[in-house]
Design an enzyme around this catalytic site. Sequence first.
Site, PDB file in Angstrom:
ATOM      1  N   ASP A   1      -7.052  -6.065   4.486  1.00 40.32           N
ATOM      2  CA  ASP A   1      -6.349  -4.782   4.475  1.00 40.32           C
ATOM      3  C   ASP A   1      -6.371  -4.152   5.860  1.00 40.32           C
ATOM      4  OD1 ASP A   1      -5.301  -2.303   3.836  1.00 40.32           O
ATOM      5  OD2 ASP A   1      -7.003  -1.647   2.621  1.00 40.32           O
ATOM      6  N   GLY A   2      -5.159  -3.957   6.403  1.00 40.62           N
ATOM      7  CA  GLY A   2      -5.052  -3.201   7.641  1.00 40.62           C
ATOM      8  C   GLY A   2      -4.375  -3.969   8.761  1.00 40.62           C
ATOM      9  N   GLY A   3      -3.244  -3.455   9.229  1.00 40.77           N
ATOM     10  CA  GLY A   3      -2.600  -4.019  10.411  1.00 40.77           C
ATOM     11  C   GLY A   3      -1.926  -5.363  10.195  1.00 40.77           C
TER      12      GLY A   3
ATOM     13  N   MET B   1      -8.648   8.625  -0.171  1.00 41.36           N
ATOM     14  CA  MET B   1      -9.491   9.068   0.955  1.00 41.36           C
ATOM     15  C   MET B   1      -9.939  10.503   0.738  1.00 41.36           C
ATOM     16  SD  MET B   1      -7.144   7.700   4.062  1.00 41.36           S
ATOM     17  CE  MET B   1      -6.589   6.000   4.161  1.00 41.36           C
TER      18      MET B   1
ATOM     19  N   ASP C   1      -4.701   3.866  -1.664  1.00 36.90           N
ATOM     20  CA  ASP C   1      -5.762   4.233  -0.722  1.00 36.90           C
ATOM     21  C   ASP C   1      -6.220   5.651  -0.991  1.00 36.90           C
ATOM     22  OD1 ASP C   1      -6.066   1.927   1.031  1.00 36.90           O
ATOM     23  OD2 ASP C   1      -3.961   2.282   1.528  1.00 36.90           O
TER      24      ASP C   1
ATOM     25  N   GLY D   1       0.881  -2.060   4.284  1.00 37.87           N
ATOM     26  CA  GLY D   1       1.399  -0.700   4.174  1.00 37.87           C
ATOM     27  C   GLY D   1       2.664  -0.542   4.989  1.00 37.87           C
TER      28      GLY D   1
ATOM     29  N   MET E   1     -12.040   5.100  -0.656  1.00 40.67           N
ATOM     30  CA  MET E   1     -12.693   5.406   0.628  1.00 40.67           C
ATOM     31  C   MET E   1     -13.267   6.805   0.487  1.00 40.67           C
ATOM     32  SD  MET E   1      -9.746   3.784   3.053  1.00 40.67           S
ATOM     33  CE  MET E   1      -8.585   3.750   1.712  1.00 40.67           C
TER      34      MET E   1
ATOM     35  N   GLY F   1      -3.063   4.380   8.059  1.00 40.03           N
ATOM     36  CA  GLY F   1      -2.156   3.240   8.080  1.00 40.03           C
ATOM     37  C   GLY F   1      -1.640   3.042   9.497  1.00 40.03           C
ATOM     38  N   GLY F   2      -0.985   1.926   9.713  1.00 41.03           N
ATOM     39  CA  GLY F   2      -0.294   1.697  10.987  1.00 41.03           C
ATOM     40  C   GLY F   2      -1.189   1.404  12.178  1.00 41.03           C
TER      41      GLY F   2
ATOM     42  N   GLY G   1      -8.984   4.649   7.169  1.00 37.79           N
ATOM     43  CA  GLY G   1      -8.661   6.062   7.354  1.00 37.79           C
ATOM     44  C   GLY G   1      -7.182   6.288   7.598  1.00 37.79           C
TER      45      GLY G   1
ATOM     46  N   HIS H   1      -8.424   1.493  -3.878  1.00 38.60           N
ATOM     47  CA  HIS H   1      -9.391   1.307  -2.793  1.00 38.60           C
ATOM     48  C   HIS H   1     -10.026   2.673  -2.521  1.00 38.60           C
ATOM     49  CE1 HIS H   1      -9.739   0.358   1.838  1.00 38.60           C
ATOM     50  NE2 HIS H   1     -10.915   0.559   1.273  1.00 38.60           N
TER      51      HIS H   1
ATOM     52  N   HIS I   1      -1.428  -1.196  -4.188  1.00 36.45           N
ATOM     53  CA  HIS I   1      -2.687  -0.788  -3.573  1.00 36.45           C
ATOM     54  C   HIS I   1      -2.671   0.722  -3.318  1.00 36.45           C
ATOM     55  CE1 HIS I   1      -6.263  -1.653  -1.029  1.00 36.45           C
ATOM     56  NE2 HIS I   1      -5.777  -0.757  -0.185  1.00 36.45           N
TER      57      HIS I   1
ATOM     58  N   MET J   1     -11.917  -5.346   5.493  1.00 37.70           N
ATOM     59  CA  MET J   1     -11.044  -4.431   6.253  1.00 37.70           C
ATOM     60  C   MET J   1     -10.753  -5.038   7.624  1.00 37.70           C
ATOM     61  SD  MET J   1     -10.335  -1.895   4.330  1.00 37.70           S
ATOM     62  CE  MET J   1      -9.348  -1.069   5.592  1.00 37.70           C
TER      63      MET J   1
ATOM     64  N   SER K   1       0.855  -1.191   0.000  1.00 41.12           N
ATOM     65  CA  SER K   1       0.000   0.000   0.000  1.00 41.12           C
ATOM     66  C   SER K   1       0.887   1.237   0.000  1.00 41.12           C
ATOM     67  CB  SER K   1      -0.895   0.009   1.247  1.00 41.12           C
ATOM     68  OG  SER K   1      -1.408   1.315   1.425  1.00 41.12           O
TER      69      SER K   1
HETATM   70  C1  DX5 Z   1      -6.472   1.952   5.747  1.00 41.46           C
HETATM   71  C2  DX5 Z   1      -6.006   1.583   4.362  1.00 41.46           C
HETATM   72  C3  DX5 Z   1      -4.921   0.559   4.303  1.00 41.46           C
HETATM   73  C4  DX5 Z   1      -3.622   0.996   4.914  1.00 41.46           C
HETATM   74  C5  DX5 Z   1      -2.943  -0.218   5.446  1.00 41.46           C
HETATM   75  O1  DX5 Z   1      -7.550   2.805   5.642  1.00 41.46           O
HETATM   76  O2  DX5 Z   1      -7.105   1.065   3.606  1.00 41.46           O
HETATM   77  O3  DX5 Z   1      -4.704   0.104   2.958  1.00 41.46           O
HETATM   78  O4  DX5 Z   1      -2.753   1.628   3.982  1.00 41.46           O
HETATM   79  O5  DX5 Z   1      -1.843   0.171   6.163  1.00 41.46           O
HETATM   80  P1  DX5 Z   1      -1.200  -0.740   7.278  1.00 41.46           P
HETATM   81  O6  DX5 Z   1      -0.735  -1.990   6.582  1.00 41.46           O
HETATM   82  O7  DX5 Z   1      -0.102   0.095   7.801  1.00 41.46           O
HETATM   83  O8  DX5 Z   1      -2.266  -1.042   8.302  1.00 41.46           O
HETATM   84 ZN    ZN Z   2      -6.645   0.095   1.577  1.00 35.10          ZN
END
Ligand code: DX5
Ligand code: ZN
Length: 224
Positions: free
Chosen positions: A174-176, A36, A34, A196, A67, A143-144, A141, A65, A32, A136, A7
């Site tokens: 996706d996420g964490g 937003m 993101d 990400g 959002m 990363g991290g 919203g 993606h 990927h 998700m 990402s």
């Molecule tokens: C969150 C995004 C993710 C994000 C993932 O809203 O959709 O794609 O970049 O980042 P990590 O892997 O750091 O959780």
């Molecule tokens: Zn994403």
Amino acid sequence: MIEILPSLLAGDFARLGEQIDQVAAAGARILHFDVMDGHFVPNISFGLPVLESLRRKTRLQFDVHLMISDADSYAARFIEAGADLVSVHVEACPHIDRTLRLIQSEGARAGAVLNPATPLSTLEHILPIVDYVLLMSVNPGYGGQKFIPYVLDKVRRLREWRSRLGLGFAIQIDGGVTLDNVGVVAEAGVDWVVAGTSVLGAPDPGQALIAMRQAAEAALARRA
Ligand code: DX5
Ligand code: ZN
């Protein structure tokens, strides 16, 4: 085979081109993005011009993606800018059947996204038309964030549902996802893992991607 999708949100925006070369050399096939809007999610990231610039730079597939609150007005423009895959949130699209078909009619693959607390049952009628489902594993919203473990159960149930219906859509998470949990994520049955912080946020994104893929494949091999 499990696919790790870097990402870009976790990248260094002054060096994205270089970082993309690093993950491409390490075997990434899909990036990927993101997107937003500061409305559907409480953050603003990047949009069309970033895709357009990077489209001229790499042949990797672009997974966008969205959002954003108004996916219907923008999906076609992202495809024109270079998206090969576009996913939209069921929570943001009142006419999601139409939105998914619009994405496909513009020549991209269409994904439906569920927030962690949105039930799988919202997918019932659209499963036969989606190319992929994104579950998700954080509230979108940022990363991290920390991985929400109950999503693993959603992955297992969606996989079962897919085989019962004989469908071929891919399952994305996706996420964490980190080196520590990518093994259990793979074992739950996902096809595509978005990463990400653990890839583009790492000092060596290429090495980090390889380590994530190896950890996922090792977990699957242990299970087999
Ligand atoms: C969150 C995004 C993710 C994000 C993932 O809203 O959709 O794609 O970049 O980042 P990590 O892997 O750091 O959780
Ligand atoms: Zn994403």
